[in-house]
Design a protein around this motif. Structure first.
Motif, PDB file in Angstrom:
ATOM      1  N   GLY A  10       1.034  -1.452  -0.051  1.00  0.00           N
ATOM      2  CA  GLY A  10      -0.265  -0.196   0.360  1.00  0.00           C
ATOM      3  C   GLY A  10       0.743   1.408  -0.157  1.00  0.00           C
ATOM      4  N   LEU A  11       0.081   2.365   0.101  1.00  0.00           N
ATOM      5  CA  LEU A  11       0.553   3.828   0.237  1.00  0.00           C
ATOM      6  C   LEU A  11       0.868   4.023   1.507  1.00  0.00           C
ATOM      7  CD1 LEU A  11       1.751   6.238  -1.080  1.00  0.00           C
ATOM      8  CD2 LEU A  11      -0.471   6.782  -0.971  1.00  0.00           C
ATOM      9  N   VAL A  12       2.397   4.397   2.317  1.00  0.00           N
ATOM     10  CA  VAL A  12       2.758   4.503   3.632  1.00  0.00           C
ATOM     11  C   VAL A  12       4.138   5.794   3.400  1.00  0.00           C
ATOM     12  CG1 VAL A  12       4.876   2.834   4.059  1.00  0.00           C
ATOM     13  CG2 VAL A  12       3.447   3.956   5.591  1.00  0.00           C
ATOM     14  N   GLN A  13       3.329   6.547   4.285  1.00  0.00           N
ATOM     15  CA  GLN A  13       4.439   7.674   4.439  1.00  0.00           C
ATOM     16  C   GLN A  13       6.379   7.358   4.774  1.00  0.00           C
ATOM     17  OE1 GLN A  13       2.519  10.957   6.653  1.00  0.00           O
ATOM     18  NE2 GLN A  13       1.555  11.503   4.938  1.00  0.00           N
ATOM     19  N   PRO A  14       7.242   8.157   4.645  1.00  0.00           N
ATOM     20  CA  PRO A  14       7.910   8.003   4.712  1.00  0.00           C
ATOM     21  C   PRO A  14       7.831   8.204   6.588  1.00  0.00           C
ATOM     22  CG  PRO A  14       8.698  10.052   3.333  1.00  0.00           C
ATOM     23  CD  PRO A  14       6.687   9.067   3.592  1.00  0.00           C
ATOM     24  N   GLY A  15       8.704   6.943   6.946  1.00  0.00           N
ATOM     25  CA  GLY A  15       9.022   6.999   8.327  1.00  0.00           C
ATOM     26  C   GLY A  15       7.445   5.627   9.162  1.00  0.00           C
ATOM     27  N   GLN A  82       7.921  -7.971   7.989  1.00  0.00           N
ATOM     28  CA  GLN A  82       7.291  -6.331   9.144  1.00  0.00           C
ATOM     29  C   GLN A  82       8.701  -5.732   8.976  1.00  0.00           C
ATOM     30  OE1 GLN A  82       4.983  -6.038  10.960  1.00  0.00           O
ATOM     31  NE2 GLN A  82       5.569  -3.397  11.156  1.00  0.00           N
ATOM     32  N   MET A  83       8.052  -4.166   7.460  1.00  0.00           N
ATOM     33  CA  MET A  83       8.723  -3.126   7.845  1.00  0.00           C
ATOM     34  C   MET A  83       8.296  -1.700   8.196  1.00  0.00           C
ATOM     35  SD  MET A  83       8.461  -3.491   3.462  1.00  0.00           S
ATOM     36  CE  MET A  83       6.930  -3.411   3.030  1.00  0.00           C
ATOM     37  N   ASN A  84       9.705  -1.470   8.873  1.00  0.00           N
ATOM     38  CA  ASN A  84       9.067  -0.350   9.630  1.00  0.00           C
ATOM     39  C   ASN A  84      11.133   0.655   9.287  1.00  0.00           C
ATOM     40  OD1 ASN A  84       7.911  -1.571  11.701  1.00  0.00           O
ATOM     41  ND2 ASN A  84       9.342  -2.327  13.129  1.00  0.00           N
ATOM     42  N   ASP A  85       9.974   2.003   9.533  1.00  0.00           N
ATOM     43  CA  ASP A  85      11.290   3.625   9.504  1.00  0.00           C
ATOM     44  C   ASP A  85      11.248   3.198   7.726  1.00  0.00           C
ATOM     45  OD1 ASP A  85      14.525   4.172  10.012  1.00  0.00           O
ATOM     46  OD2 ASP A  85      12.640   5.197   9.768  1.00  0.00           O
ATOM     47  N   LEU A  86      10.331   2.984   6.858  1.00  0.00           N
ATOM     48  CA  LEU A  86      10.159   2.779   5.760  1.00  0.00           C
ATOM     49  C   LEU A  86      10.846   4.106   4.782  1.00  0.00           C
ATOM     50  CD1 LEU A  86       7.538   0.519   5.093  1.00  0.00           C
ATOM     51  CD2 LEU A  86       9.206   0.055   4.124  1.00  0.00           C
ATOM     52  N   GLY A 125       3.072 -10.421  -6.200  1.00  0.00           N
ATOM     53  CA  GLY A 125       4.007  -9.104  -6.075  1.00  0.00           C
ATOM     54  C   GLY A 125       2.303  -8.501  -5.241  1.00  0.00           C
ATOM     55  N   THR A 126       2.948  -7.323  -4.725  1.00  0.00           N
ATOM     56  CA  THR A 126       2.556  -6.551  -3.687  1.00  0.00           C
ATOM     57  C   THR A 126       3.105  -5.352  -4.134  1.00  0.00           C
ATOM     58  OG1 THR A 126       0.901  -6.254  -2.391  1.00  0.00           O
ATOM     59  CG2 THR A 126       3.184  -6.771  -1.380  1.00  0.00           C
ATOM     60  N   LEU A 127       2.428  -3.945  -4.141  1.00  0.00           N
ATOM     61  CA  LEU A 127       2.966  -2.601  -4.016  1.00  0.00           C
ATOM     62  C   LEU A 127       3.088  -2.083  -3.150  1.00  0.00           C
ATOM     63  CD1 LEU A 127       4.418  -0.493  -6.236  1.00  0.00           C
ATOM     64  CD2 LEU A 127       1.858   0.119  -6.713  1.00  0.00           C
ATOM     65  N   VAL A 128       4.435  -1.467  -3.020  1.00  0.00           N
ATOM     66  CA  VAL A 128       4.833  -0.815  -1.439  1.00  0.00           C
ATOM     67  C   VAL A 128       4.741   0.619  -2.579  1.00  0.00           C
ATOM     68  CG1 VAL A 128       6.610  -0.437  -0.096  1.00  0.00           C
ATOM     69  CG2 VAL A 128       5.447  -2.695   0.210  1.00  0.00           C
ATOM     70  N   ASN A 129       4.160   1.471  -2.030  1.00  0.00           N
ATOM     71  CA  ASN A 129       4.469   2.743  -2.501  1.00  0.00           C
ATOM     72  C   ASN A 129       5.102   3.700  -0.828  1.00  0.00           C
ATOM     73  OD1 ASN A 129       4.740   5.283  -3.573  1.00  0.00           O
ATOM     74  ND2 ASN A 129       3.134   4.958  -4.365  1.00  0.00           N
ATOM     75  N   VAL A 130       6.219   4.213  -0.959  1.00  0.00           N
ATOM     76  CA  VAL A 130       6.446   5.354   0.226  1.00  0.00           C
ATOM     77  C   VAL A 130       6.947   6.508   0.008  1.00  0.00           C
ATOM     78  CG1 VAL A 130       8.550   5.440   2.164  1.00  0.00           C
ATOM     79  CG2 VAL A 130       7.657   2.565   0.817  1.00  0.00           C
ATOM     80  N   SER A 131       5.395   7.638   0.092  1.00  0.00           N
ATOM     81  CA  SER A 131       5.200   8.522  -0.151  1.00  0.00           C
ATOM     82  C   SER A 131       4.698   9.526   0.620  1.00  0.00           C
ATOM     83  CB  SER A 131       5.206   8.672  -1.731  1.00  0.00           C
ATOM     84  OG  SER A 131       4.969   9.959  -2.117  1.00  0.00           O
ATOM     85  N   SER A 132       5.337  11.256   0.264  1.00  0.00           N
ATOM     86  CA  SER A 132       4.961  11.081   1.481  1.00  0.00           C
ATOM     87  C   SER A 132       3.842  12.738   0.468  1.00  0.00           C
ATOM     88  CB  SER A 132       6.086  13.024   1.866  1.00  0.00           C
ATOM     89  OG  SER A 132       6.566  13.020   0.733  1.00  0.00           O
TER      90      SER A 132
END
Length: 132
Positions: A10-15, A82-86, A125-132
């Motif tokens: 999914g979409l997640v903010q940095p950190g 588990q992905m932290n501090d992305l 596959g699954t999409l990871v989007n790290v963006s503010s």
């Protein structure tokens, strides 16, 4: 024949944090080494982490050490990342892969460049989007 299905992107903010799941349908992942890969836009697919048999070490790419954790449930039917501090550079499509013949070590197909095509099973596959 097992099928692997990833979820949790999914979409997640940095950190921020996300937990990816890789679930086997049609059986369990006993006797398999399992790994997570990612492919960023315009880049080659790269190994992120792998998990061997019970009690064996878990390996991580240098870029994710201390931030990502790979684990499996007790039935070894689902493997998690588990992905932290992305960070924005973590953006990409994340895949899980499994193989009965290849172990989890630094020079195996889970990390050796260009060797991942040898692995037996892949998810979609699954999409990871790290963006503010």
């Amino acid at each position: 024949q097992l099928d692997l299905v990833e979820s949790g992107g999914g979409l997640v903010q940095p950190g921020g944090s996300l937990r990816l799941s890789c679930t086997a349908s049609g059986g369990t992942l006993n006797y398999y080494a399992i790994g997570w890969f990612r492919q960023a836009p315009g880049k080659e697919r790269e190994g992120v982490s792998c998990l061997g048999s019970v009690g064996s070490p878990r390996l991580y790419a240098d870029s994710v050490k201390g931030r990502f954790t790979i684990s499996a449930d007790s039935a070894r039917k689902t493997v998690y990342l588990q992905m932290n501090d992305l960070k924005p550079e973590d953006t990409g499509v994340y895949y899980c892969a499994a193989d009965r013949r290849v172990g989890c070590w630094a020079t195996s197909a889970f990390f050796a460049p260009g060797q991942d095509g040898r692995l037996e099973l892949w998810g979609q596959g699954t999409l990871v989007n790290v963006s503010s």
